[in-house]
Design an enzyme around this catalytic site. Structure first.
Site, PDB file in Angstrom:
ATOM      1  N   ASN A 171      19.927  38.469  -2.316  1.00 37.62           N
ATOM      2  CA  ASN A 171      19.254  39.045   0.197  1.00 37.62           C
ATOM      3  C   ASN A 171      19.246  40.217  -0.245  1.00 37.62           C
ATOM      4  O   ASN A 171      19.212  40.114   1.246  1.00 37.62           O
ATOM      5  CB  ASN A 171      19.713  38.006   0.288  1.00 37.62           C
ATOM      6  CG  ASN A 171      20.464  37.934   0.299  1.00 37.62           C
ATOM      7  OD1 ASN A 171      21.289  38.363   0.669  1.00 37.62           O
ATOM      8  ND2 ASN A 171      21.778  36.495   1.458  1.00 37.62           N
ATOM      9  N   PHE A 191      18.815  43.734   1.248  1.00 41.95           N
ATOM     10  CA  PHE A 191      17.093  44.672   1.370  1.00 41.95           C
ATOM     11  C   PHE A 191      17.479  46.200   2.797  1.00 41.95           C
ATOM     12  O   PHE A 191      18.583  46.407   2.715  1.00 41.95           O
ATOM     13  CB  PHE A 191      16.359  44.483   2.106  1.00 41.95           C
ATOM     14  CG  PHE A 191      16.458  43.269   3.229  1.00 41.95           C
ATOM     15  CD1 PHE A 191      16.646  44.426   4.411  1.00 41.95           C
ATOM     16  CD2 PHE A 191      16.735  42.260   4.350  1.00 41.95           C
ATOM     17  CE1 PHE A 191      17.373  43.322   5.478  1.00 41.95           C
ATOM     18  CE2 PHE A 191      17.348  41.294   4.999  1.00 41.95           C
ATOM     19  CZ  PHE A 191      16.994  42.266   5.337  1.00 41.95           C
ATOM     20  N   HIS A 246      21.218  45.436   4.681  1.00 42.40           N
ATOM     21  CA  HIS A 246      21.845  44.269   4.501  1.00 42.40           C
ATOM     22  C   HIS A 246      22.652  44.002   3.040  1.00 42.40           C
ATOM     23  O   HIS A 246      21.924  44.312   2.231  1.00 42.40           O
ATOM     24  CB  HIS A 246      20.950  42.976   4.513  1.00 42.40           C
ATOM     25  CG  HIS A 246      21.582  41.578   4.507  1.00 42.40           C
ATOM     26  ND1 HIS A 246      21.129  39.878   3.852  1.00 42.40           N
ATOM     27  CD2 HIS A 246      23.296  41.831   3.972  1.00 42.40           C
ATOM     28  CE1 HIS A 246      22.151  39.809   3.374  1.00 42.40           C
ATOM     29  NE2 HIS A 246      23.465  40.468   3.684  1.00 42.40           N
ATOM     30  N   THR A 291      14.958  36.080   6.631  1.00 44.56           N
ATOM     31  CA  THR A 291      13.938  36.519   5.606  1.00 44.56           C
ATOM     32  C   THR A 291      13.586  37.214   5.012  1.00 44.56           C
ATOM     33  O   THR A 291      11.898  37.894   6.046  1.00 44.56           O
ATOM     34  CB  THR A 291      13.945  35.372   5.051  1.00 44.56           C
ATOM     35  OG1 THR A 291      14.555  33.885   5.603  1.00 44.56           O
ATOM     36  CG2 THR A 291      12.986  35.028   3.411  1.00 44.56           C
ATOM     37  N   HIS A 320      24.811  33.724  10.413  1.00 44.98           N
ATOM     38  CA  HIS A 320      24.809  34.816   9.407  1.00 44.98           C
ATOM     39  C   HIS A 320      22.997  35.584   9.137  1.00 44.98           C
ATOM     40  O   HIS A 320      22.752  36.824   8.474  1.00 44.98           O
ATOM     41  CB  HIS A 320      25.542  34.949   9.051  1.00 44.98           C
ATOM     42  CG  HIS A 320      24.855  34.724   7.034  1.00 44.98           C
ATOM     43  ND1 HIS A 320      24.321  33.371   6.558  1.00 44.98           N
ATOM     44  CD2 HIS A 320      24.647  35.601   6.010  1.00 44.98           C
ATOM     45  CE1 HIS A 320      24.087  33.269   5.542  1.00 44.98           C
ATOM     46  NE2 HIS A 320      24.813  34.655   5.156  1.00 44.98           N
TER      47      HIS A 320
END
Length: 454
Positions: free
Chosen positions: A183, A185, A215, A355, A377
């Site tokens: 996840n 990015f 992230h 997301t 988070h």
DNA sequence: ATGTCC
């Protein structure tokens, strides 16, 4: 259970995916020696290694309280950094956004293993491991102001590279300045809504402004440190008379040789993660300067996978606690001495990555914040990677995002499919529940313009 | 999350 389990969530957000053991994990954490008040779960809670992701637990260091690597996670000091651009989104016409995304796609290393912004040798890496983002800035990778806007000013104290295996260092050498996968990015975003003008203004944010959110974490180095210390603790636990309901909760007293060794190694990984985000910021700055000619000012940088020694009032007395936050973000309220001076009146900035293809948020800590001043988070996974990959076609997902005007620079089709929005909870509902539970307040909502996917 | 098993 030594203490209750407390789950902050709406009914709709409770983990219900088949086989999701997150609530059982909240119960398991409540059995840990020295745990104080409760085993907490944030609204984005889901199943993790030992502890749930979205779990918060504090142990009393003076009375045998334990430290557990599972309460931090494999990606030690994984976190988020937000930079604010000089330009507003109106200045980023489609052809300029495309040029910018092409350049970011070219210069941001990502994917399992490969690539790094800064190739360092062992001697140089050792400085990174002890001095984190501060060392990167000292070597010209950033400006002094960047450090004022980092949690812990970019350096977690107490790091001891002597507590880190050769293998961890080896894995860290080639990955400094890289996103990784999953996840993680780098997104170009725009501020869509400001909820708190004063706080947003102090942070340097306004509506329509272009931003960059990064992230990522401590890559293979943090993963290896977690692996090494879980093994050590699994073997040492019996000597301390500790029994846990799940071997993944391997732990030792904070005040023990193995406990101190883990905390010193954890700080090493935290410093690597902070330098990592600093180096990726510099790469993004170069890409912005070369293609659209505007600057990027750091808003804030904060971890959501870390254990910290903190003093909290418990039943009227100050206690030295080891606060584990795993998929949970520290959210200090206004006036706390650890806040940057110009943000002291507004509470700690909390950066929530949404997301892919959905919104992200900037939140702030509030007075009386529960769960040791912690909040959510991110969105929180509801479908396994395997199931998402089976149900989603990566190429089709990219087409859908591009049709919405979101530029996508990916790494693998499968990786893209695993991160489909349908695999996650609704970020708006997670933030609403967090605010409603008195854990934080909303400052701004950001929407994606382009994503470089790990 | 992770050289998705040394």
């Amino acid at each position: 259970m030594r203490v209750p389990g407390v789950v902050f969530a709406s009914h709709a957000l409770l983990p219900e995916a088949a086989g999701d053991q997150a609530l059982l994990q909240v119960v398991n954490v409540a059995t840990l020696p020295g745990i104080v008040m409760a085993s907490y779960a944030m609204p984005d809670v889901h199943w993790g290694y030992g502890f749930p992701i979205g779990g918060v637990a504090a142990t009393d260091t003076a009375s045998g309280g334990v430290i557990s690597p599972g309460g931090v996670g494999f990606d030690i000091s994984c976190g988020v950094r937000l930079l604010a651009a000089g330009d507003d989104r109106d200045a980023l016409a489609p052809h300029r956004l495309r040029r910018l995304m092409d350049e970011l796609g070219r210069c941001i290393p990502r994917g399992a293993g490969r690539g790094a912004v800064w190739q360092v040798g062992r001697a140089e890496l050792e400085h990174v491991l002890t001095d984190g983002a501060r060392y990167a800035v000292e070597r010209g990778h950033g400006v002094a102001r960047d450090l004022w806007r980092c949690e812990d000013e970019g350096v977690l104290p107490g790091a001891d590279p002597g507590q880190v295996s050769d293998r961890s260092v080896e894995r860290g050498l080639g990955q400094l300045g890289s996103l990784g996968s999953g996840n993680h990015f780098l997104e170009v975003q725009a501020v869509e809504t400001v909820y708190d003008e004063a706080a947003a203004g102090a942070m340097g944010l306004r509506e329509r402004q272009v931003c960059v959110m990064i992230h990522c974490g401590s890559r293979g180095l943090g993963h290896q440190i977690c692996t090494d210390h879980v093994r050590t603790m699994d073997r040492a636990m019996a000597r301390y008379g500790i029994e846990v309901p799940d071997r993944q909760l391997a732990c030792v007293p904070v005040d023990s040789e193995e406990g101190r060794a883990y905390l010193a190694a954890m700080a090493v990984a935290a410093n690597y993660a902070r330098a990592n985000r600093q180096l990726l910021s510099e790469a993004a700055r170069r890409a912005f300067a070369d293609t659209v000619g505007c600057g990027l000012d750091l808003v804030y940088d904060i971890s959501h996978n870390l254990a910290k020694l903190e003093t909290h009032q418990v039943a009227g007395a100050p206690l030295r606690l080891c606060v584990h936050r795993k998929g949970a973000t520290r959210a200090l309220s206004a006036g706390h001495p650890e806040l940057p001076r110009d943000l002291a009146g507004f509470g700690q900035p909390v950066l929530i990555p949404g997301t892919m293809g959905t919104a992200s948020y900037v939140l702030a800590g509030v007075p009386g914040g529960g769960a040791w001043h912690s909040t959510c988070h991110g969105a929180g996974r509801v479908r396994s990677r395997h199931r998402a990959a089976r149900e989603v076609d990566g190429q089709q997902l990219r087409s859908e995002l591009e049709a919405q005007g979101i530029a996508v620079r990916g790494t693998s089709w499968r990786g893209l499919a695993e991160e489909a929005p349908t695999a996650y909870k609704d970020i708006d509902r997670v933030v609403e529940a967090s605010e409603g539970a008195g854990l934080c307040r909303k400052v701004a909502r950001l929407v994606p313009l382009g994503v470089v996917k790990g």
